[in-house]
Design a protein around this motif. Structure first.
Motif, PDB file in Angstrom:
ATOM      1  N   ASN A  84      17.982 -65.008 -19.436  1.00 35.78           N
ATOM      2  CA  ASN A  84      18.833 -64.333 -18.453  1.00 35.78           C
ATOM      3  C   ASN A  84      19.442 -65.328 -17.468  1.00 35.78           C
ATOM      4  O   ASN A  84      18.819 -66.270 -17.027  1.00 35.78           O
ATOM      5  CB  ASN A  84      18.057 -63.239 -17.714  1.00 35.78           C
ATOM      6  N   LYS A  85      20.695 -65.073 -17.155  1.00 39.20           N
ATOM      7  CA  LYS A  85      21.449 -65.913 -16.230  1.00 39.20           C
ATOM      8  C   LYS A  85      22.585 -65.071 -15.661  1.00 39.20           C
ATOM      9  O   LYS A  85      23.160 -64.234 -16.361  1.00 39.20           O
ATOM     10  CB  LYS A  85      22.020 -67.139 -16.964  1.00 39.20           C
ATOM     11  N   ARG A  86      22.904 -65.322 -14.400  1.00 37.44           N
ATOM     12  CA  ARG A  86      23.947 -64.523 -13.752  1.00 37.44           C
ATOM     13  C   ARG A  86      25.293 -64.677 -14.454  1.00 37.44           C
ATOM     14  O   ARG A  86      26.048 -63.718 -14.612  1.00 37.44           O
ATOM     15  CB  ARG A  86      24.078 -64.943 -12.289  1.00 37.44           C
ATOM     16  N   HIS A  87      25.619 -65.909 -14.863  1.00 35.30           N
ATOM     17  CA  HIS A  87      26.865 -66.176 -15.566  1.00 35.30           C
ATOM     18  C   HIS A  87      26.553 -66.625 -16.993  1.00 35.30           C
ATOM     19  O   HIS A  87      25.410 -66.504 -17.440  1.00 35.30           O
ATOM     20  CB  HIS A  87      27.676 -67.232 -14.816  1.00 35.30           C
ATOM     21  N   LEU A  88      27.562 -67.147 -17.696  1.00 31.82           N
ATOM     22  CA  LEU A  88      27.357 -67.594 -19.072  1.00 31.82           C
ATOM     23  C   LEU A  88      27.348 -69.114 -19.104  1.00 31.82           C
ATOM     24  O   LEU A  88      28.343 -69.757 -18.782  1.00 31.82           O
ATOM     25  CB  LEU A  88      28.459 -67.036 -19.986  1.00 31.82           C
TER      26      LEU A  88
ATOM     27  N   ASP B  16      24.383 -45.859 -20.896  1.00 30.10           N
ATOM     28  CA  ASP B  16      24.935 -45.400 -22.170  1.00 30.10           C
ATOM     29  C   ASP B  16      26.275 -46.040 -22.508  1.00 30.10           C
ATOM     30  O   ASP B  16      26.827 -45.792 -23.579  1.00 30.10           O
ATOM     31  CB  ASP B  16      25.110 -43.873 -22.146  1.00 30.10           C
ATOM     32  N   SER B  17      26.799 -46.874 -21.598  1.00 24.16           N
ATOM     33  CA  SER B  17      28.103 -47.482 -21.832  1.00 24.16           C
ATOM     34  C   SER B  17      28.038 -48.526 -22.945  1.00 24.16           C
ATOM     35  O   SER B  17      27.031 -49.211 -23.111  1.00 24.16           O
ATOM     36  CB  SER B  17      28.610 -48.133 -20.545  1.00 24.16           C
ATOM     37  N   ASP B  18      29.125 -48.652 -23.712  1.00 27.56           N
ATOM     38  CA  ASP B  18      29.196 -49.663 -24.763  1.00 27.56           C
ATOM     39  C   ASP B  18      29.518 -51.047 -24.200  1.00 27.56           C
ATOM     40  O   ASP B  18      29.321 -52.056 -24.871  1.00 27.56           O
ATOM     41  CB  ASP B  18      30.263 -49.289 -25.797  1.00 27.56           C
ATOM     42  N   ASP B  19      30.017 -51.099 -22.981  1.00 28.88           N
ATOM     43  CA  ASP B  19      30.374 -52.375 -22.361  1.00 28.88           C
ATOM     44  C   ASP B  19      29.163 -52.978 -21.656  1.00 28.88           C
ATOM     45  O   ASP B  19      28.272 -52.256 -21.207  1.00 28.88           O
ATOM     46  CB  ASP B  19      31.497 -52.177 -21.340  1.00 28.88           C
ATOM     47  N   PRO B  20      29.131 -54.318 -21.538  1.00 30.99           N
ATOM     48  CA  PRO B  20      28.056 -54.947 -20.762  1.00 30.99           C
ATOM     49  C   PRO B  20      28.026 -54.381 -19.346  1.00 30.99           C
ATOM     50  O   PRO B  20      29.050 -54.351 -18.663  1.00 30.99           O
ATOM     51  CB  PRO B  20      28.455 -56.434 -20.768  1.00 30.99           C
ATOM     52  N   SER B  21      26.866 -53.912 -18.895  1.00 33.41           N
ATOM     53  CA  SER B  21      26.798 -53.169 -17.632  1.00 33.41           C
ATOM     54  C   SER B  21      25.764 -53.724 -16.664  1.00 33.41           C
ATOM     55  O   SER B  21      25.403 -53.051 -15.699  1.00 33.41           O
ATOM     56  CB  SER B  21      26.486 -51.691 -17.930  1.00 33.41           C
ATOM     57  N   GLY B  22      25.275 -54.942 -16.912  1.00 32.67           N
ATOM     58  CA  GLY B  22      24.237 -55.501 -16.040  1.00 32.67           C
ATOM     59  C   GLY B  22      24.656 -55.577 -14.594  1.00 32.67           C
ATOM     60  O   GLY B  22      23.896 -55.199 -13.686  1.00 32.67           O
ATOM     61  N   ARG B  23      25.878 -56.073 -14.328  1.00 37.40           N
ATOM     62  CA  ARG B  23      26.345 -56.201 -12.941  1.00 37.40           C
ATOM     63  C   ARG B  23      26.489 -54.824 -12.290  1.00 37.40           C
ATOM     64  O   ARG B  23      26.161 -54.634 -11.111  1.00 37.40           O
ATOM     65  CB  ARG B  23      27.675 -56.950 -12.910  1.00 37.40           C
TER      66      ARG B  23
ATOM     67  N   GLU C 102      28.529 -62.006 -23.153  1.00 35.92           N
ATOM     68  CA  GLU C 102      29.091 -61.858 -21.813  1.00 35.92           C
ATOM     69  C   GLU C 102      28.352 -62.696 -20.772  1.00 35.92           C
ATOM     70  O   GLU C 102      28.968 -63.341 -19.926  1.00 35.92           O
ATOM     71  CB  GLU C 102      29.034 -60.374 -21.403  1.00 35.92           C
ATOM     72  N   ARG C 103      27.025 -62.664 -20.819  1.00 39.74           N
ATOM     73  CA  ARG C 103      26.218 -63.372 -19.818  1.00 39.74           C
ATOM     74  C   ARG C 103      24.979 -63.956 -20.469  1.00 39.74           C
ATOM     75  O   ARG C 103      24.558 -63.546 -21.544  1.00 39.74           O
ATOM     76  CB  ARG C 103      25.775 -62.408 -18.696  1.00 39.74           C
ATOM     77  N   GLY C 104      24.366 -64.919 -19.765  1.00 38.62           N
ATOM     78  CA  GLY C 104      23.120 -65.505 -20.233  1.00 38.62           C
ATOM     79  C   GLY C 104      23.225 -67.016 -20.356  1.00 38.62           C
ATOM     80  O   GLY C 104      24.314 -67.592 -20.293  1.00 38.62           O
ATOM     81  N   GLN C 105      22.068 -67.645 -20.492  1.00 37.51           N
ATOM     82  CA  GLN C 105      22.029 -69.086 -20.750  1.00 37.51           C
ATOM     83  C   GLN C 105      21.654 -69.304 -22.211  1.00 37.51           C
ATOM     84  O   GLN C 105      20.665 -68.747 -22.690  1.00 37.51           O
ATOM     85  CB  GLN C 105      21.019 -69.781 -19.844  1.00 37.51           C
ATOM     86  N   PHE C 106      22.431 -70.123 -22.902  1.00 38.85           N
ATOM     87  CA  PHE C 106      22.263 -70.303 -24.339  1.00 38.85           C
ATOM     88  C   PHE C 106      21.973 -71.771 -24.661  1.00 38.85           C
ATOM     89  O   PHE C 106      22.652 -72.673 -24.159  1.00 38.85           O
ATOM     90  CB  PHE C 106      23.525 -69.861 -25.085  1.00 38.85           C
ATOM     91  N   ASP C 107      20.965 -71.987 -25.498  1.00 33.73           N
ATOM     92  CA  ASP C 107      20.655 -73.314 -26.029  1.00 33.73           C
ATOM     93  C   ASP C 107      20.885 -73.279 -27.533  1.00 33.73           C
ATOM     94  O   ASP C 107      20.250 -72.481 -28.248  1.00 33.73           O
ATOM     95  CB  ASP C 107      19.207 -73.688 -25.715  1.00 33.73           C
ATOM     96  N   VAL C 108      21.795 -74.123 -27.997  1.00 37.35           N
ATOM     97  CA  VAL C 108      22.171 -74.158 -29.404  1.00 37.35           C
ATOM     98  C   VAL C 108      21.692 -75.475 -30.013  1.00 37.35           C
ATOM     99  O   VAL C 108      22.099 -76.554 -29.573  1.00 37.35           O
ATOM    100  CB  VAL C 108      23.698 -74.043 -29.573  1.00 37.35           C
ATOM    101  N   ASP C 109      20.815 -75.394 -31.011  1.00 39.85           N
ATOM    102  CA  ASP C 109      20.297 -76.584 -31.694  1.00 39.85           C
ATOM    103  C   ASP C 109      20.789 -76.579 -33.140  1.00 39.85           C
ATOM    104  O   ASP C 109      20.488 -75.644 -33.899  1.00 39.85           O
ATOM    105  CB  ASP C 109      18.768 -76.600 -31.665  1.00 39.85           C
ATOM    106  N   VAL C 110      21.522 -77.617 -33.494  1.00 38.82           N
ATOM    107  CA  VAL C 110      22.105 -77.720 -34.841  1.00 38.82           C
ATOM    108  C   VAL C 110      21.492 -78.911 -35.565  1.00 38.82           C
ATOM    109  O   VAL C 110      21.388 -80.013 -35.002  1.00 38.82           O
ATOM    110  CB  VAL C 110      23.637 -77.905 -34.761  1.00 38.82           C
TER     111      VAL C 110
END
Length: 294
Positions: free
Chosen positions: A28-32, A240-247, A58-66
């Motif tokens: 979890n993260k406030r922004h992306l 119940d919304s299909d859109d990201p609604s965390g904020r 839409e939001r979160g912190q992502f770590d990508v390992d390739v």
């Protein structure tokens, strides 16, 4: 349906003598925010990986390992610098002609020159770069896997949040049932205390009745209860919304907390105060949960 911001996704793709593997973790993260870890020969492609993550979430912190693994098949022919080999052959032929040597140039002559073979590092880098389509295929699979996990966790989150809003509803209903009784009891006690003064001709009875009415208005929590019911309804609609609604959920929760605080402050009653405290405990748990909602 809401989605969680935490999860793990894995993708794998094979072909052309190589296997690409992508591991994707999100928290979890406030922004992306996206952090990409690529093999050195692919470092310049980081922007494309980042773009695909941004398109998918839409939001979160992502770590990508390739990572890219090459097959053990013999790859010597691909490592030959054909141009260098031809230049050496021509030089040897020129030298033979100048020295009047009739012996033809043989393979073992050319093998004396190590630079007819591409450097091992360059060769490995070229192989990894050729595996880029496999990396993209594995990345798409990892994104899909992560999206599914975030959706599954989101379903569990939604169930928990709905249960907590129903618990708040129950406390709110109990407060609405108790509130009129509390006002009547306070007014009755006030009248009893003022009974002796009312008998005094110097006391304005109309003024006393006005004060009693003002007390009822001060203790009234009807508006707060109505607004709280409305906020709870909006909260469930956002779930119940299909859109990201965390904020949006965070904002509505702040409004729910505000009304619960006001009810507790105006309570002046043991029963209502207890329900107000219980409501605020549920709200705090909701706050913790929605920190993880996309």
């Amino acid at each position: 349906m809401i989605r969680s911001m935490t999860g793990f996704g894995h993708g794998r793709a094979s072909g052309e003598g190589a296997t690409a593997s992508v591991e994707l973790r999100s928290t979890n993260k406030r922004h992306l925010n996206v952090y990409v870890h690529l093999p050195d020969p692919m470092a310049e492609a980081e922007a494309e990986v980042r773009s695909r993550i941004q398109d998918a979430f839409e939001r979160g912190q992502f770590d990508v390992d390739v990572s890219v693994e090459q097959a053990d098949a013999e790859a010597l022919p691909d490592a030959i610098d054909a141009d260098a080999a031809m230049r050496y052959k021509q030089r040897l032929e020129q030298l033979s002609a100048a020295a009047q040597i009739k012996e033809p140039v043989r393979l073992d002559h050319l093998l004396q020159f190590e630079d007819i073979f591409a450097a091992e590092e360059e060769f490995e880098a070229a192989k990894i770069q050729r595996a880029w389509p496999l990396v993209l295929e594995a990345l798409d699979a990892a994104i899909e896997d992560l999206q599914q996990m975030r959706a599954d966790e989101g379903t569990a989150l939604q169930d928990d949040l709905e249960q907590r809003t129903h618990a708040i509803d129950e406390h709110l209903n109990a407060i609405e049932e108790r509130a009129p009784e509390r006002v009547e009891e306070r007014q009755a006690r006030l009248r009893e205390r003022l009974e002796e003064l009312i008998e005094d001709d110097r006391v304005d009875s109309d003024r006393i009745e006005t004060e009693i009415a003002m007390l009822a208005d001060k203790l009234d929590v009807t508006e707060e209860c109505v607004r709280l019911h409305s906020h709870l309804k909006m909260f469930r609609e956002a779930l119940d919304s299909d859109d990201p609604s965390g904020r949006k959920l965070k904002f509505i929760t702040q409004e729910i907390h505000r009304e619960a605080n006001t009810i507790g402050a105006k309570a002046d009653d043991e029963v209502i105060s207890r329900h107000a405290v219980d409501m605020k405990e549920e709200i705090e748990k909701i706050k913790e949960q929605i920190r993880n909602v996309e």
